[in-house]
Design a protein around this motif. Structure first.
Motif, short mmCIF file in Angstrom:
data_model
loop_
_atom_site.label_atom_id
_atom_site.label_comp_id
_atom_site.label_asym_id
_atom_site.label_seq_id
_atom_site.Cartn_x
_atom_site.Cartn_y
_atom_site.Cartn_z
N ASP A 169 0.81 -1.19 -0.04
CA ASP A 169 0.08 0.18 0.06
C ASP A 169 0.79 1.17 0.19
O ASP A 169 0.47 2.32 0.00
N GLY A 170 2.27 1.12 -0.20
CA GLY A 170 3.05 2.09 -0.20
C GLY A 170 3.54 2.56 0.96
O GLY A 170 4.58 3.73 1.19
N ARG A 171 3.36 2.06 2.27
CA ARG A 171 3.74 2.64 3.44
C ARG A 171 5.21 1.80 3.74
O ARG A 171 5.49 0.99 2.81
N ARG A 172 5.99 2.66 4.38
CA ARG A 172 7.34 2.22 4.45
C ARG A 172 7.57 1.97 6.00
O ARG A 172 7.28 2.62 6.91
N TYR A 173 8.12 0.62 6.32
CA TYR A 173 8.31 0.32 7.88
C TYR A 173 9.84 0.12 7.77
O TYR A 173 10.53 0.03 6.79
N VAL A 174 10.45 -0.07 8.86
CA VAL A 174 11.93 -0.56 9.36
C VAL A 174 11.54 -1.63 10.32
O VAL A 174 11.14 -1.36 11.25
N LEU A 175 12.24 -2.67 9.86
CA LEU A 175 12.24 -3.86 10.72
C LEU A 175 13.55 -4.11 11.27
O LEU A 175 14.52 -4.07 10.54
N SER A 176 13.59 -4.06 12.60
CA SER A 176 15.09 -4.36 13.33
C SER A 176 15.10 -5.49 14.16
O SER A 176 14.02 -5.78 14.87
N ALA A 177 16.29 -5.95 14.23
CA ALA A 177 16.58 -7.15 15.12
C ALA A 177 17.56 -6.49 15.99
O ALA A 177 18.50 -6.02 16.09
N VAL A 178 16.98 -6.77 17.57
CA VAL A 178 17.89 -6.12 18.76
C VAL A 178 18.91 -7.41 18.97
O VAL A 178 18.13 -8.31 19.34
N ILE A 179 19.93 -7.39 19.05
CA ILE A 179 21.15 -8.53 19.02
C ILE A 179 22.00 -8.19 20.30
O ILE A 179 22.46 -6.96 20.13
N ALA A 180 22.22 -8.95 20.97
CA ALA A 180 23.22 -8.96 22.11
C ALA A 180 24.64 -9.00 21.53
O ALA A 180 25.04 -9.69 20.44
N PRO A 181 25.70 -8.28 22.08
CA PRO A 181 27.05 -8.44 21.65
C PRO A 181 27.63 -9.73 21.75
O PRO A 181 28.80 -9.82 21.11
N ASP A 182 27.15 -10.74 22.57
CA ASP A 182 27.71 -12.20 22.55
C ASP A 182 27.73 -12.66 21.49
O ASP A 182 28.75 -13.55 21.35
N ARG A 183 26.78 -12.22 20.42
CA ARG A 183 27.03 -13.10 19.08
C ARG A 183 28.37 -12.67 18.53
O ARG A 183 28.99 -13.44 17.82
N ILE A 184 28.65 -11.32 18.67
CA ILE A 184 30.03 -10.94 18.08
C ILE A 184 31.35 -11.55 19.00
O ILE A 184 32.07 -11.87 18.23
N VAL A 185 31.04 -11.36 20.27
CA VAL A 185 32.17 -12.30 21.01
C VAL A 185 32.38 -13.46 20.65
O VAL A 185 33.53 -13.81 20.63
N ASN A 186 31.36 -14.27 20.35
CA ASN A 186 31.53 -15.61 19.82
C ASN A 186 32.43 -15.74 18.70
O ASN A 186 33.04 -16.56 18.52
N VAL A 187 32.26 -14.81 17.59
CA VAL A 187 32.86 -14.74 16.34
C VAL A 187 34.46 -14.54 16.74
O VAL A 187 35.20 -15.18 16.06
N ILE A 188 34.46 -13.45 17.76
CA ILE A 188 35.93 -13.19 18.07
C ILE A 188 36.75 -14.59 18.70
O ILE A 188 37.81 -14.92 18.51
N ARG A 189 36.07 -15.27 19.72
CA ARG A 189 36.58 -16.38 20.28
C ARG A 189 36.82 -17.44 19.21
O ARG A 189 37.67 -18.48 19.64
N ARG A 190 36.27 -17.31 18.16
CA ARG A 190 36.42 -18.56 17.13
C ARG A 190 37.67 -18.58 16.47
O ARG A 190 38.25 -19.43 15.82
N GLN A 191 38.42 -17.42 16.50
CA GLN A 191 39.53 -17.02 16.23
C GLN A 191 40.85 -17.41 16.82
O GLN A 191 40.86 -17.28 17.99
N ARG A 192 41.87 -18.25 16.52
CA ARG A 192 43.08 -18.78 17.08
C ARG A 192 43.93 -17.64 17.13
O ARG A 192 44.88 -17.37 16.29
N ALA A 193 44.01 -16.66 18.25
CA ALA A 193 44.80 -15.52 18.30
C ALA A 193 45.75 -16.05 19.62
O ALA A 193 45.24 -16.64 20.53
N PRO A 194 46.79 -15.46 19.72
CA PRO A 194 47.78 -15.73 20.99
C PRO A 194 47.10 -15.02 22.05
O PRO A 194 46.11 -13.92 21.96
N GLY A 195 47.15 -15.51 23.35
CA GLY A 195 46.46 -15.25 24.44
C GLY A 195 46.58 -13.86 24.83
O GLY A 195 45.80 -13.45 25.45
N ASP A 196 47.84 -13.27 24.61
CA ASP A 196 48.09 -11.87 25.25
C ASP A 196 47.52 -10.85 24.13
O ASP A 196 47.78 -9.46 24.34
N TRP A 197 46.98 -11.02 22.95
CA TRP A 197 46.50 -10.16 22.04
C TRP A 197 45.21 -9.78 22.45
O TRP A 197 44.36 -10.52 23.10
#
Length: 735
Positions: A169-197
């Protein structure tokens, strides 16, 4: 008296000083190398950290893309497209619960008001919009955006991913997902980086979304001042900064062009510099230890040299009997002492001259002895050549009556002993080939074998050799003509020896192929002649020695294959004299052998025109002179059988008497006569002829090149080597 001037140094001090000077550029070069290695290591470390930041940025983008894809799929549901928001609320709530890390789904209108929130029941009062800036950007651009991290009323941090939705009908909405940062933390933890980095993900406003260390403590906060300055330098790069904990680090960062988030990878500077510092310490310690060792070695070496010099000084002084000489001073004490000793040795020059005279006399005697030995060697070589010539003569003489008798039996048409005559002819040919091989090897070894090189048709030579190969089955594959630079008679001998070898060891069959070589550059411009058989084959140790003179493969006591082991040696020498080379190949015992000959190609020449056969005139008067009565009798009967008038003489005087009594049209003369050699007899017969036509043919067992030349010089028209066949005699007597 010798005066010392200036300062003198010991050899030990000089060597130590030289060692120290030599180590100075080594130390400078090593320092430069360490600095270069540190720079290379720093660049490699920066590259590694930047690649890790890019990989993490791609992973974060993939998380955002996944969330945007899920929201896009949710926006296309019939409930939202049909405007049934209550049903859509239930569906969105279930979708949010199914997604890991999603706190809820919010549907907002383009004015920024929340239409529904899955975190609250449908129809609940609207709550203020968190991060209105990203919502406005999604409405304005019509593209998916990732918002900034915010803390809600409960203190929980989250960030939105917003997707614009256009309804029918021409109306515009914005659909938003509210995401916890833990999801991005999991991405970081999957990387094999030295422990002091330390790895951190920053949103588009520079707030920290996730951190590999103390995430809950620092989420939502801004980066350190040093990091902020570094991030303002561009979309990606490396540099030095400090962490929130005020730790000096080396940092690499990259900003996503799609979502605008930045990934930061930091490594403590101390841990990066530690290997370089350790390497520098090890290098310095090694340099010091090596210098100390070299100094100690120089000292030890100096002592040994000085001790040796002292010995030389004592010997030289004793040799010179202590006579004074004028010695130039030297600043090196040891060298000066050596000079004094050498000057003292000069006083013994006269004695050395006497010794030198004695030595020269001895050398002259040695040279005289060597010349005598060379003369003896030359005499032995001459005696060997004479022996071989006599051996060839004595071996060929008995063959002559045998061949003549066989030809005579063939002329008489005696059929009772055809098989036996064939056996005798094969054995005579074998004996003749053995004698020829023995004499050829002698000529080759002494360098007396000369070739008459000219363009010859190798294909024609091959066809003639194959046609002449009796007692075996030979196939030939050759072009119409293939011209090479060579001696046609010697090339025919090469192919004949190869075919003879194939006949003895190849099972009675052979294949001859002739072509232009098309191999490596070294074989360009060469003709390739190959003789193959499927016979006994050769082992590798036999292949390595098959061309050596007198070498033969192990045989049974019966020696069915025979031979002296000279045929292939002659082949190799003849081919090398033609500027080519020959090789042997075999897959092993019982798998046959192949011999390949490469010869230089030549421009096409004109094939020699064969002289027409001239028949021997009937009634031709022939004087046959030979001291071998059997040979003379058999040859005379054979010539009489073909219609010639033959007179036989066994000595030169009988020959002169017979010629003076009745005359003759042609004479066959043996060279080794008891009263006068054949050369002198030829001269005498020419004188007795007084200008009348007389064809002189030398028929002898001496067949070397020098013998042929001597015969022609003596007045002979032709030289034949025993044994001569009936066809040879016919061609010789046909004027």
């Amino acid at each position: 008296m010798i005066l010392r001037r200036g300062i003198t140094l010991s050899l030990r001090h000089l060597l130590i000083l030289l060692t120290a000077i030599g180590f100075l550029p080594l130390a400078l070069l090593g320092t430069w190398g360490l600095m270069t290695a540190a720079d290379v290591q720093q660049r490699e470390q920066d590259r590694s950290m930047l690649e890790l930041a890019r990989a993490l940025s791609s992973a974060v983008d993939a998380e955002h893309d996944g969330a945007a894809s899920a929201l896009t799929g949710l926006a296309r549901t019939p409930q939202l497209q049909g405007g049934d928001l209550a049903a859509f609320h239930d569906m969105a709530r279930r979708q949010a619960a199914a997604q890991t890390g999603w706190l809820g789904v919010i549907l907002s209108d383009k004015a920024g008001h929340a239409v529904l929130r899955t975190m609250a029941p449908f129809g609940a009062p609207a709550a203020p919009v968190a991060d209105p800036a990203s919502l406005a950007r999604a409405v304005a651009t019509g593209k998916s955006v990732a918002g900034s991290v915010m803390r809600g009323k409960g203190g929980r941090a989250a960030f939105p991913v917003r997707v614009p939705v256009d309804l029918p009908d021409g109306r515009r909405y914005v659909l938003s997902a509210v995401i916890a940062p833990d999801r991005i933390v999991n991405v970081i933890r999957r990387q094999r980086a030295p422990g002091d980095w330390v790895i951190a993900v920053m949103d588009g406003t520079g707030r920290r979304v996730a951190r590999s260390r103390d995430h809950e403590r620092f989420v939502g906060g801004a980066g350190s001042p040093g990091l902020q300055r570094l991030l303002r330098s561009g979309a990606e790069g490396t540099g030095d900064s400090r962490t929130i904990e005020n730790v000096e680090v080396r940092t690499a960062f990259t900003t996503s062009a799609r979502w605008g988030w930045t990934v930061v990878v930091s490594a403590p500077t101390a841990s990066l510099r530690l290997p370089l510092l350790q390497g520098a310490l090890v290098y310095a310690a090694g340099l010091v230890l090596t210098l100390a060792a070299c100094i100690a070695l120089a000292s030890l070496l100096a002592r040994r040299i000085v001790r040796r010099i002292d010995c030389l000084v004592q010997q030289a002084a004793a040799l010179g009997a202590g006579k004074p000489v004028d010695v130039e001073p030297s600043r090196v004490r040891e060298i000066e002492q050596m000079g004094q000793a050498l000057a003292a040795a000069a006083a013994a020059r006269d004695r050395h001259e006497r010794e030198r005279s004695t030595l020269l006399a001895s050398l002259e005697r040695a040279v005289a002895s060597q010349q005598a030995a060379l003369a003896e060697a030359r005499e032995a070589g001459r005696a060997k050549d004479e022996f071989l010539a006599v051996l060839g003569h004595e071996l060929r003489n008995p063959l002559s009556p045998i061949v003549a008798s066989l030809d005579l039996m063939d002329l008489r048409g005696e059929t009772g002993a055809q098989r036996e005559r064939a056996v005798l002819r094969r054995q005579v040919a074998h004996l003749k080939r053995l004698v020829d091989d023995l004499l050829d090897v002698s000529r080759i070894a002494s360098g007396k074998l000369a070739l008459e090189l000219r363009p010859v048709d190798l294909a024609d030579i091959a066809r003639q050799a194959v046609a002449a190969a009796s007692g075996m089955e030979v196939t030939l594959e050759a072009p119409a003509s293939l011209w090479v630079l060579g001696d046609d008679s010697r090339l025919a001998q090469v192919l004949s020896n190869l075919l003879s070898n194939a006949g003895r060891f190849g099972g009675g069959t052979a294949a001859v192929s002739l072509s232009t070589a098309a191999g490596p550059d070294a074989e360009q411009g060469m003709a390739r002649l190959a003789v193959s058989d499927r016979g006994t084959g050769m082992a590798p140790e036999l292949l390595a020695r098959v061309f050596e003179p007198f070498y033969q493969a192990p045989q049974q006591l019966a020696r069915r294959t025979g031979g002296l082991g000279l045929g292939l040696a002659i082949v190799r020498k003849l081919v090398e004299l033609h500027g080519g080379h020959v090789t042997a190949h075999s897959a092993g015992p019982g798998q046959g052998s192949t011999f390949e000959v490469l010869l230089p190609l030549a421009q096409c020449g004109q094939a020699p025109v064969a002289a027409p056969d001239v028949p021997v005139a009937q009634g031709l008067r022939v004087l046959l002179v030979d001291d071998n009565e059997d040979a003379a009798r058999a040859s005379a009967l054979m010539l009489e059988h073909i219609g010639l008038d033959v007179q036989v003489a066994h000595t030169a005087h009988e020959a002169l008497a017979a010629y003076g009594g009745s005359g003759a049209d042609a004479a066959l003369l043996d060279i080794g006569l008891p009263d006068m050699d054949g050369y002198a007899l030829a001269v005498a017969l020419r004188e007795a002829a007084g200008g009348r036509a007389l064809r002189l043919v030398a028929l002898t067992g001496y067949g070397q090149k020098g013998d042929v030349a001597r015969a022609l010089d003596a007045g002979f028209d032709l030289h034949l080597t025993k044994p001569a066949s009936l066809d040879d005699l016919r061609r010789a007597l046909a004027a």
